[in-house]
Design an enzyme around this catalytic site. Structure first.
Site, PDB file in Angstrom:
ATOM      1  N   SER A 141       0.560  48.593  45.477  1.00 17.18           N
ATOM      2  CA  SER A 141       0.571  47.346  44.713  1.00 17.18           C
ATOM      3  C   SER A 141      -0.111  47.457  43.358  1.00 17.18           C
ATOM      4  O   SER A 141      -0.084  46.515  42.569  1.00 17.18           O
ATOM      5  CB  SER A 141      -0.036  46.207  45.530  1.00 17.18           C
ATOM      6  OG  SER A 141      -1.438  46.276  45.528  1.00 17.18           O
ATOM      7  N   LYS A 201      -5.503  37.525  46.669  1.00 20.05           N
ATOM      8  CA  LYS A 201      -5.629  38.091  45.325  1.00 20.05           C
ATOM      9  C   LYS A 201      -5.905  37.007  44.282  1.00 20.05           C
ATOM     10  O   LYS A 201      -6.691  37.207  43.356  1.00 20.05           O
ATOM     11  CB  LYS A 201      -4.365  38.888  44.963  1.00 20.05           C
ATOM     12  CG  LYS A 201      -4.282  40.228  45.706  1.00 20.05           C
ATOM     13  CD  LYS A 201      -2.943  40.929  45.483  1.00 20.05           C
ATOM     14  CE  LYS A 201      -2.962  42.309  46.143  1.00 20.05           C
ATOM     15  NZ  LYS A 201      -1.643  42.989  46.037  1.00 20.05           N
TER      16      LYS A 201
END
Lengths: 225, 225, 225
Positions: free
Chosen positions: A129, A172
């Site tokens: 990611s 996140k």
């Protein structure tokens, strides 16, 4: 020793060229982390920033550079797992292509020996990611442009520059806000995950959805263009 | 995080040169996946598409290319297992031979440093059944031709270009139809597996059986020739 | 998916230069398999077959070939175990010597980058008994001669060209006959195993016993000389 902890809390107030804030997911929640890329050989005098296009002329040194240190290439550190190592290789291939296609006079990658590091050095990290963050780190260095302040990003990169979805969107975003981030770039394919979040999580932060790396670039460097 | 899932659902609406849709078998059923191959050095201005035969002249640069990045070669990423890594090596050897024998002026592979990736980057993949897809990806890049739209393919490749049978034909056809694929290329030796399928699975999709890679090529690039 | 199976059942009707049928022993019985060797760089126009001795002149390119792909060498694929990998290395060394000693003008191995593959790509294979088959595959490619049709062979090779005995003679003969093979080459030291077989197994197939690789060569290429 004990559980791995991302210790990147505002390591940088402003990020110089080559440094970009990414977002990670850990078993203990989201975290910000920095991708740092620097050049380790060739130390050419840097072209002045602020010009429209940085010019790294094709080097005459090329045939002289037989030593390893003089060779174009990438080394990575930061206890990266196999997937993240591959991700850095992918980011390197794509960043070269992106710069070649968008900055005709920029031959930075022909001669640059690069080192990519992800602090903290002892914390194991893995996953794909950070792909767009790594690309941005290299593009930032190659073009000698800083990423706009208060931006963080997450997204897997494909070899052709597609931005692929990632996990842990909620964690996140929470981590990014905790660190004072104002804008996040994330994959278009994560829009559905974002839309499902509660309002209090989504407020006070701008989110940009990217389908291709070009979308990421347009946001990340909008102020330095 | 959770079982590995192929997330390639129509990552590409149209596939540029170097990108080809393959079909995979997983413990959870069939799946489509993309093979992406791109050039990572040399970035020569591409010959115009649409001409009968692309001309990659033998490069004068060759003797100048001392850096690693300038060397002909192939790197692969995408968490490929041992069999699939060997398969990429095999595909590379055969693609070089196929282009050399069919396009006399095309010296693409002499100087091209290639990177082959199979998204998603964190999903482990293995097996030989992407062989013909990998060859097609490289041939597509070398000849600067796009594969016809709505084609997916599966098949092991031998070093001489024979197309060998693969498993999971039923699951692969179902996955291909779910993704809107209109034509599938599969090994001639899988014809018996196809013939045993129920009509409702076989309808609405055209199947082409290949004995050699030349058969695959003829179908995959029929519109760009 | 299920136990590994050799799926090489007459993959080739006729074998081109570089491809030779070998015989393997598996826990489920004997099997035929093909050794495929092809050249992956240098693609010189092939000398015409049918001449007494093929001439591969010492290449002037040699000093130009700086890329990896242009270097003489051998890569192997096909999920070969350690013993079989060593066997391919041994076969390569001996084939170079055999060609050098028997074909003075043939400098094929000086510049050829070779790739040896043993389908099926996902089936693990091991053991030394394909040694003579590997040598024959390379010699066939170097001399541009096809092996006579309907021949299969088995035997370990020593570095000096001795042919050493192998196991599974009965199973290998049965497998060869099932595939329509008419002639088998096997080690002289396996003659006693052959003599013990029942007549119905020994009939309908000719067996040639080899003490050295020269014996193998004389039979395998008797029609193309």
């Amino acid at each position: 020793v004990g559980p791995p902890v991302f210790t990147s809390d505002r390591l940088y107030d402003v990020t110089p060229p080559g440094v970009v804030m990414g977002l990670a997911w850990t078993p203990m929640g989201g975290a910000t982390l920095y991708i740092e890329t620097q050049i380790t050989s060739g130390f050419k005098p840097r072209p002045k920033a602020g010009e429209d296009e940085v010019e790294f002329p094709a080097s005459d040194d090329k045939k002289d550079e037989d030593g390893n240190s003089g060779r174009a290439g990438l080394i990575v550190t930061g206890q990266l797992g196999d997937v993240m190592k591959e991700s850095s290789s992918l980011a390197y291939s794509y960043a070269k292509r992106f710069v070649a296609e968008n900055f005709a006079k920029n031959h930075f990658f022909d001669n640059a020996s690069l080192h990519l590091h992800v602090p903290a050095g002892a914390t194991p990290k893995d996953g794909p990611s950070a792909g767009v963050t790594m690309v941005t780190s290299m593009v930032s260095l190659a073009t000698d442009k800083e990423v706009d302040p208060d931006i963080a990003m997450t997204g897997e990169i494909s070899l052709t520059g597609k931005v692929l979805p990632v996990g842990g969107i909620k964690e996140k975003i929470i981590a990014a806000k905790r660190e004072g981030v104002k804008r996040i770039i994330m994959p278009e394919e994560n829009r559905k995950d974002y839309d499902e979040l509660l309002d209090f999580i989504r407020k006070d932060i701008d989110v940009y959805f990217a389908k291709t790396y070009q979308d990421v670039y347009n946001v990340a460097f909008s102020q330095s263009k």
